[in-house]
Design a protein around this motif. Structure first.
Motif, PDB file in Angstrom:
ATOM      1  N   GLU A 162       0.804  -1.229   0.000  1.00 26.47           N
ATOM      2  CA  GLU A 162       0.000   0.000   0.000  1.00 26.47           C
ATOM      3  C   GLU A 162       0.834   1.275   0.000  1.00 26.47           C
ATOM      4  N   ARG A 163       2.057   1.213   0.499  1.00 24.04           N
ATOM      5  CA  ARG A 163       2.883   2.403   0.659  1.00 24.04           C
ATOM      6  C   ARG A 163       4.318   2.099   0.238  1.00 24.04           C
ATOM      7  N   PRO A 164       5.053   3.109  -0.265  1.00 20.20           N
ATOM      8  CA  PRO A 164       6.461   2.887  -0.625  1.00 20.20           C
ATOM      9  C   PRO A 164       7.335   2.732   0.617  1.00 20.20           C
ATOM     10  N   LEU A 165       8.191   1.739   0.611  1.00 18.35           N
ATOM     11  CA  LEU A 165       9.117   1.488   1.706  1.00 18.35           C
ATOM     12  C   LEU A 165      10.536   1.386   1.172  1.00 18.35           C
ATOM     13  N   ALA A 166      11.500   1.750   2.021  1.00 21.43           N
ATOM     14  CA  ALA A 166      12.910   1.613   1.637  1.00 21.43           C
ATOM     15  C   ALA A 166      13.354   0.167   1.661  1.00 21.43           C
ATOM     16  N   GLY A 167      12.642  -0.687   2.397  1.00 22.37           N
ATOM     17  CA  GLY A 167      12.977  -2.099   2.481  1.00 22.37           C
ATOM     18  C   GLY A 167      12.172  -2.774   3.563  1.00 22.37           C
ATOM     19  N   LEU A 168      12.206  -4.099   3.556  1.00 18.26           N
ATOM     20  CA  LEU A 168      11.517  -4.892   4.574  1.00 18.26           C
ATOM     21  C   LEU A 168      12.452  -5.962   5.122  1.00 18.26           C
ATOM     22  N   VAL A 169      12.420  -6.127   6.430  1.00 23.07           N
ATOM     23  CA  VAL A 169      13.034  -7.269   7.093  1.00 23.07           C
ATOM     24  C   VAL A 169      11.887  -8.147   7.570  1.00 23.07           C
ATOM     25  N   LEU A 211      14.106  -6.847   0.099  1.00 24.59           N
ATOM     26  CA  LEU A 211      13.684  -7.764   1.158  1.00 24.59           C
ATOM     27  C   LEU A 211      14.878  -8.483   1.762  1.00 24.59           C
ATOM     28  N   LEU A 212      14.937  -8.499   3.103  1.00 20.74           N
ATOM     29  CA  LEU A 212      15.806  -9.411   3.845  1.00 20.74           C
ATOM     30  C   LEU A 212      14.889 -10.405   4.532  1.00 20.74           C
ATOM     31  N   CYS A 213      14.982 -11.662   4.128  1.00 20.85           N
ATOM     32  CA  CYS A 213      14.121 -12.718   4.663  1.00 20.85           C
ATOM     33  C   CYS A 213      14.955 -13.633   5.553  1.00 20.85           C
ATOM     34  N   ILE A 214      14.627 -13.644   6.848  1.00 14.09           N
ATOM     35  CA  ILE A 214      15.374 -14.451   7.826  1.00 14.09           C
ATOM     36  C   ILE A 214      14.477 -15.582   8.326  1.00 14.09           C
ATOM     37  N   VAL A 215      14.973 -16.804   8.202  1.00 15.02           N
ATOM     38  CA  VAL A 215      14.180 -17.961   8.610  1.00 15.02           C
ATOM     39  C   VAL A 215      14.984 -18.843   9.561  1.00 15.02           C
ATOM     40  N   ASP A 232      10.062 -16.520  -3.092  1.00 17.35           N
ATOM     41  CA  ASP A 232      10.104 -16.780  -4.535  1.00 17.35           C
ATOM     42  C   ASP A 232       9.157 -15.864  -5.307  1.00 17.35           C
ATOM     43  N   ALA A 233       8.053 -15.463  -4.667  1.00 11.00           N
ATOM     44  CA  ALA A 233       7.070 -14.606  -5.340  1.00 11.00           C
ATOM     45  C   ALA A 233       7.441 -13.127  -5.284  1.00 11.00           C
ATOM     46  N   TRP A 234       8.457 -12.774  -4.499  1.00  8.96           N
ATOM     47  CA  TRP A 234       8.812 -11.371  -4.282  1.00  8.96           C
ATOM     48  C   TRP A 234       9.425 -10.766  -5.533  1.00  8.96           C
ATOM     49  N   SER A 235       8.992  -9.547  -5.906  1.00  6.56           N
ATOM     50  CA  SER A 235       9.480  -8.926  -7.138  1.00  6.56           C
ATOM     51  C   SER A 235      10.739  -8.086  -6.945  1.00  6.56           C
ATOM     52  N   GLY A 236      10.949  -7.590  -5.727  1.00  6.45           N
ATOM     53  CA  GLY A 236      12.107  -6.744  -5.481  1.00  6.45           C
ATOM     54  C   GLY A 236      13.381  -7.544  -5.274  1.00  6.45           C
ATOM     55  N   THR A 237      14.505  -6.829  -5.126  1.00  7.80           N
ATOM     56  CA  THR A 237      15.750  -7.498  -4.775  1.00  7.80           C
ATOM     57  C   THR A 237      15.585  -8.163  -3.415  1.00  7.80           C
ATOM     58  N   LYS A 238      16.274  -9.266  -3.207  1.00  7.81           N
ATOM     59  CA  LYS A 238      16.006 -10.040  -1.991  1.00  7.81           C
ATOM     60  C   LYS A 238      17.231 -10.843  -1.567  1.00  7.81           C
ATOM     61  N   ARG A 239      17.286 -11.069  -0.253  1.00  6.45           N
ATOM     62  CA  ARG A 239      18.336 -11.903   0.320  1.00  6.45           C
ATOM     63  C   ARG A 239      17.697 -12.886   1.284  1.00  6.45           C
ATOM     64  N   TRP A 240      18.114 -14.138   1.200  1.00  8.14           N
ATOM     65  CA  TRP A 240      17.618 -15.221   2.051  1.00  8.14           C
ATOM     66  C   TRP A 240      18.686 -15.553   3.092  1.00  8.14           C
ATOM     67  N   LEU A 241      18.307 -15.550   4.368  1.00  9.23           N
ATOM     68  CA  LEU A 241      19.245 -15.881   5.438  1.00  9.23           C
ATOM     69  C   LEU A 241      18.609 -16.940   6.327  1.00  9.23           C
ATOM     70  N   ALA A 242      19.146 -18.155   6.274  1.00  3.80           N
ATOM     71  CA  ALA A 242      18.656 -19.255   7.103  1.00  3.80           C
ATOM     72  C   ALA A 242      19.582 -19.430   8.301  1.00  3.80           C
ATOM     73  N   LEU A 243      19.002 -19.382   9.488  1.00  5.23           N
ATOM     74  CA  LEU A 243      19.765 -19.503  10.723  1.00  5.23           C
ATOM     75  C   LEU A 243      19.325 -20.744  11.494  1.00  5.23           C
ATOM     76  N   PRO A 244      20.239 -21.371  12.239  1.00  7.23           N
ATOM     77  CA  PRO A 244      19.863 -22.577  12.980  1.00  7.23           C
ATOM     78  C   PRO A 244      18.887 -22.261  14.108  1.00  7.23           C
ATOM     79  N   GLY A 245      18.136 -23.291  14.488  1.00  9.06           N
ATOM     80  CA  GLY A 245      17.246 -23.146  15.637  1.00  9.06           C
ATOM     81  C   GLY A 245      15.779 -23.140  15.254  1.00  9.06           C
ATOM     82  N   GLY A 246      14.956 -22.874  16.274  1.00 10.61           N
ATOM     83  CA  GLY A 246      13.518 -22.892  16.106  1.00 10.61           C
ATOM     84  C   GLY A 246      12.932 -21.507  15.915  1.00 10.61           C
ATOM     85  N   HIS A 247      11.620 -21.436  15.988  1.00  5.04           N
ATOM     86  CA  HIS A 247      10.866 -20.240  15.636  1.00  5.04           C
ATOM     87  C   HIS A 247      11.290 -18.997  16.418  1.00  5.04           C
ATOM     88  N   ASN A 248      11.562 -19.154  17.697  1.00  2.45           N
ATOM     89  CA  ASN A 248      11.879 -18.002  18.555  1.00  2.45           C
ATOM     90  C   ASN A 248      13.362 -17.886  18.880  1.00  2.45           C
TER      91      ASN A 248
END
Length: 267
Positions: A162-169, A211-215, A232-248
């Motif tokens: 809905e609004r322009p953003l400089a980026g999303l984490v 987008l910075l996507c941390i999982v 995969d559906a994201w249109s902007g530039t993006k980085r995937w960061l997978a870290l060990p551990g659980g949800h929290n």
């Protein structure tokens, strides 16, 4: 054959088949939104411990009074709108963020019914309030980022659509709440029952913000496959960061905060 016993068994099965979905429908707000309100005494104590933090209240269009904590930063630093998880009371970040020495201001949003915000949470209300907080952020003149954690990823993605953003984490994000619910409740007619859908993957193709996507690799709440579909559906530039551990556990990993800082600094 004991027809009475069979009849009783069929009635029990029918009651179970109808009762469980009905209970899920009626209880879904409490399952999705685990509100963490603060008493006035608790709020005053937090504000007293952080005199340099702005204690911000706004009035939504429907008259509900909503709240956020504003950690201000130096001129020309970006402003990060933080949308937390479904059981998160965001004031814990008032102590955490200064230790991380991130070059950004932060607006820590209390969802309705959480912290010091009034009202009751819903998808529609949270999305509308995000726009209200965005308008507040615009007045600072700073570049605006959104940070969405778990449930908050749905709010952040809607804001970005809905609004322009400089980026999303986005931390532990999902494709849609419906897809996550189907994973956990495979036997329920989730599509028919769910009122709060947060269909982020439907919005992602039209979002061009970085987008910075941390999982978490072993996320037991939102398996990483749901984040991958959104990514995969994201249109902007993006980085995937997978870290060990659980949800929290992601923010306890050594690469977490440096990755966030690097992303904000690359504006």
């Amino acid at each position: 054959m004991d027809w009475r016993l069979l009849g009783a068994l069929l009635k029990f099965v029918a009651a179970l088949a109808l009762g469980v979905p009905l209970a899920a429908y009626l209880m879904q707000d409490k399952l999705i939104f685990l509100a963490r309100p603060l008493s006035e005494r608790e709020h005053r104590a937090i504000a007293a411990r952080h005199p340099d933090v702005a204690d911000v209240f706004l009035q939504a269009a429907d008259g509900t009074r909503v709240h956020a904590w504003h950690l201000k930063a130096a001129d020309k630093a970006p402003l990060v709108l933080y949308f937390g998880g479904n059981a998160e009371e965001v004031s814990w970040l008032l102590d955490e963020l200064p230790r991380r020495k991130l070059d950004a201001g932060w607006l820590l949003v209390d969802y309705r019914g959480y912290g010091s915000s009034g009202g009751a949470p819903s998808e529609r209300a949270l999305n509308a309030d995000a726009l209200l907080w965005y308008d507040y952020g615009l007045k600072t003149g700073a570049q605006i980022f959104a940070f969405g954690r778990s449930l908050g990823s749905g709010v952040a993605v809607h804001l970005a659509a809905e609004r322009p953003l400089a980026g999303l984490v986005l931390v532990a994000p999902f494709d849609s709440l419906e897809a996550v619910a189907r994973h956990h409740y495979a036997l329920l007619p989730v599509k028919l029952l769910l009122r709060h859908r947060f269909d982020s993957v439907a919005l992602a193709p039209r979002i061009t913000a970085p987008l910075l996507c941390i999982v978490a690799t072993h996320d037991e709440v939102i398996p990483a496959v749901h984040a991958k579909r959104l990514y995969d559906a994201w249109s902007g530039t993006k980085r995937w960061l997978a870290l060990p551990g659980g949800h929290n556990e992601t923010d306890n990993q050594s690469d977490y905060w440096p990755a966030v800082q690097a992303f904000l600094a690359a504006r």
